[in-house]
Design an enzyme around this catalytic site. Structure first.
Site, PDB file in Angstrom:
ATOM      1  N   HIS A 120       0.947  -1.268  -0.197  1.00 37.26           N
ATOM      2  CA  HIS A 120       0.038  -0.016   0.232  1.00 37.26           C
ATOM      3  C   HIS A 120       0.724   1.216  -0.065  1.00 37.26           C
ATOM      4  CE1 HIS A 120      -2.860   3.010   1.186  1.00 37.26           C
ATOM      5  NE2 HIS A 120      -2.215   3.433   2.118  1.00 37.26           N
TER       6      HIS A 120
ATOM      7  N   GLY B 294      -5.248   3.825  -1.563  1.00 38.48           N
ATOM      8  CA  GLY B 294      -4.847   4.844  -2.194  1.00 38.48           C
ATOM      9  C   GLY B 294      -5.656   5.276  -3.544  1.00 38.48           C
TER      10      GLY B 294
ATOM     11  N   CYS C  70     -11.065  27.823  19.579  1.00 35.43           N
ATOM     12  CA  CYS C  70      -9.815  28.963  19.922  1.00 35.43           C
ATOM     13  C   CYS C  70      -8.796  28.527  19.283  1.00 35.43           C
ATOM     14  CB  CYS C  70      -9.987  29.113  21.303  1.00 35.43           C
ATOM     15  SG  CYS C  70     -11.648  29.451  21.777  1.00 35.43           S
TER      16      CYS C  70
HETATM   17  C1  LIG Z   1      -5.036   3.779   4.822  1.00 30.84           C
HETATM   18  C2  LIG Z   1      -4.917   2.496   4.200  1.00 30.84           C
HETATM   19  C3  LIG Z   1      -5.587   2.217   3.147  1.00 30.84           C
HETATM   20  C4  LIG Z   1      -6.642   3.111   2.579  1.00 30.84           C
HETATM   21  O1  LIG Z   1      -6.130   4.179   1.985  1.00 30.84           O
HETATM   22  P1  LIG Z   1      -6.985   5.125   0.973  1.00 30.84           P
HETATM   23  O2  LIG Z   1      -6.162   6.208   0.541  1.00 30.84           O
HETATM   24  O3  LIG Z   1      -8.234   5.710   1.851  1.00 30.84           O
HETATM   25  O4  LIG Z   1      -7.584   4.509  -0.077  1.00 30.84           O
HETATM   26  C5  LIG Z   1      -5.415   0.854   2.522  1.00 30.84           C
HETATM   27  N1  LIG Z   1      -4.307  -0.051   3.003  1.00 30.84           N
HETATM   28  C6  LIG Z   1      -3.906   0.276   4.251  1.00 30.84           C
HETATM   29  C7  LIG Z   1      -2.951  -0.840   4.803  1.00 30.84           C
HETATM   30  C8  LIG Z   1      -3.994   1.502   5.030  1.00 30.84           C
HETATM   31  O5  LIG Z   1      -3.279   1.807   6.015  1.00 30.84           O
END
Ligand SMILES: *Cc1c(COP(=O)(O)O)cnc(C)c1O
Length: 434
Positions: free
Chosen positions: A202, A238, A352
């Protein structure tokens, strides 16, 4: 993904009208009067559509950290997704929303760089599939779990992301197992009777397909290091969501095709079928969500007009954290008359803290937004607020958490009641005197 705009940028011709009557067919003014403000409103049909967009993948695994409300998890489950969890709390939510602990493909996966003690107990006890992001996780799990399948999350040595804070690969990232350590990790796993059946990356990809083919190549290299035991690969999350009109949407067919070709090469090398997973968070839920706020003051500061609303970065921290852009519209309290002049305004919240501005870019520079003329009592709707909105919200300034509504098939469901002041101080105590 570009997150910038210039000072005083005018909406382009394709920008939707910044006046809005309704969300998913329900008048905004009615929602606000019935449930109060600030309130998150989610349109279920949008989420279902986004799940369907990804039907080419064998498994769509919802990364619930984007929005972990039980009703959203239940909706995703009913429409066939699996779920990714990053903590014991998220595993408990998945179970509470009806996901089974075990199955094939695993309904629940735990992806993290560590086990805290609670999450280790829970995954061992319930037999949850684990995606290890550090060599220590392999040791800690192997010592307690007995013979099990696991996945490894690989850091391929390079990254990508729309800000330093969202970059998830390379030497400066804390995520995953460094690609050169994969053989040593396999050895550890083998010694502990763990079987590596999945590989995961990821690292964010945006709309950049050249970058994506580099990721796919890194996945193929990693599979070669592990060998025939691999039965699933995950493209991670992502997937980007365009935040303003005119921004290119991702070419999903091209995205799938690159991964699919990579999967086919891996299958040819291994001689058996390999399942292709995708793990979106933002993509499934961002556009479904709206944060409905009420304008409580309209102030003139020199040349700048401020709309001050009753939600702040306690409800939606993405602008202050990343300079994230969110679309906005005005829902007049008396219904949209379609005849309001436009003006340049800064939109801020009640906290604030001078950074409590929704119209800012990275670095904290305050921008203006072109919005209809509005007054106290009108509603300001912040759009694309379904991902990393409520999930990142806090009680800063002792502001109770907002309510959350889900609109499905024309019906409005209160899926989280607004936090009360009693909720806010629950668990605190004053030490006895004397
Ligand atoms: C945050 C995350 C996602 C999702 O990311 P997005 O940008 O919201 O699609 C997927 N896999 C892992 C392991 C993550 O930490």
């Amino acid at each position: 993904m570009a997150e910038r705009l210039s000072l005083g940028a005018m909406p382009n011709a394709t920008e939707p009208s910044p006046l809005r009557d309704e969300i998913a067919g329900i008048p905004v003014a009615r929602l606000a009067r019935e449930f109060g403000t600030p309130t998150f409103v989610y349109d279920a049909a949008r989420i279902v559509q986004r799940i369907r967009d990804l039907a080419a993948f064998d498994v769509v695994r919802y990364a619930q950290k984007a929005n972990s409300n039980l009703a959203i998890l239940d909706l995703c489950r009913r429409h066939g997704t699996r779920v990714d969890c990053v903590s014991a709390g998220e595993i408990s939510r998945a179970l509470a929303a009806g996901f089974q602990a075990q199955g094939a493909p695993p309904p629940i996966a735990y992806t993290a760089d560590i086990f805290d003690r609670e999450s280790l107990d829970l995954v061992v006890e319930r037999g949850i599939y684990v995606n290890c992001g550090s060599p220590d996780m392999i040791d800690q799990y192997g010592e307690r779990a007995g013979r099990r399948d696991i996945a490894l999350r690989i850091n391929p040595g390079f990254g990508h992301g729309h800000s330093q804070k969202t970059n998830t690969g390379g030497e400066q990232s804390k995520h995953g197992i460094w690609h050169e350590q994969v053989p040593a990790c396999l050895e550890r796993a083998r010694r502990l009777d763990l079987h590596v059946s999945g590989l995961h990356m990821h690292i964010g990809s945006g709309t950049d397909l050249a970058h994506l083919s580099k990721v796919c190549g890194a996945m193929e290299d990693a599979v070669r290091r592990v060998g025939t035991g691999i039965t699933s690969i995950s493209a991670g999350g992502g997937l980007p969501v365009p935040s303003r009109a005119g921004e290119p949407a991702i070419d999903l067919d091209a995205y799938f095709e690159l991964w699919n070709q990579s999967r086919q090469r891996i299958e040819a090398e291994l001689g058996h079928a390999v399942s292709l997973e995708i793990e979106p968070g933002r993509y499934l839920v961002a556009e479904s969500g709206y944060l409905v706020t009420e304008i409580r003051a309209v102030k003139q500061m020199g040349r700048n007009t401020f709309y001050i609303v009753d939600a702040g970065f306690n409800n939606l921290p993405r602008p202050i954290l990343y300079g994230a852009y969110h679309g906005m519209s005005i829902a007049p309290a008396a219904g949209a008359s379609r005849e309001r002049a436009l003006r340049e305004v800064v939109v801020g919240g009640p906290l604030c803290e001078s950074g409590d501005i929704f119209t800012q870019e990275e670095g904290g520079f305050v921008l203006t937004r072109t919005l209809p003329d509005a007054g106290v009592g009108d509603y300001l709707v912040i759009e694309q607020a379904g991902a990393y909105g409520f999930a990142m919200s806090s009680n800063y300034n002792s502001k109770p958490h907002a309510a959350e509504l889900l609109i499905e098939d024309g019906r409005v469901h209160l899926v989280r009641r607004r936090q009360s002041v009693e909720d806010l101080i629950r668990g605190e105590s004053i030490p006895p005197r004397g």
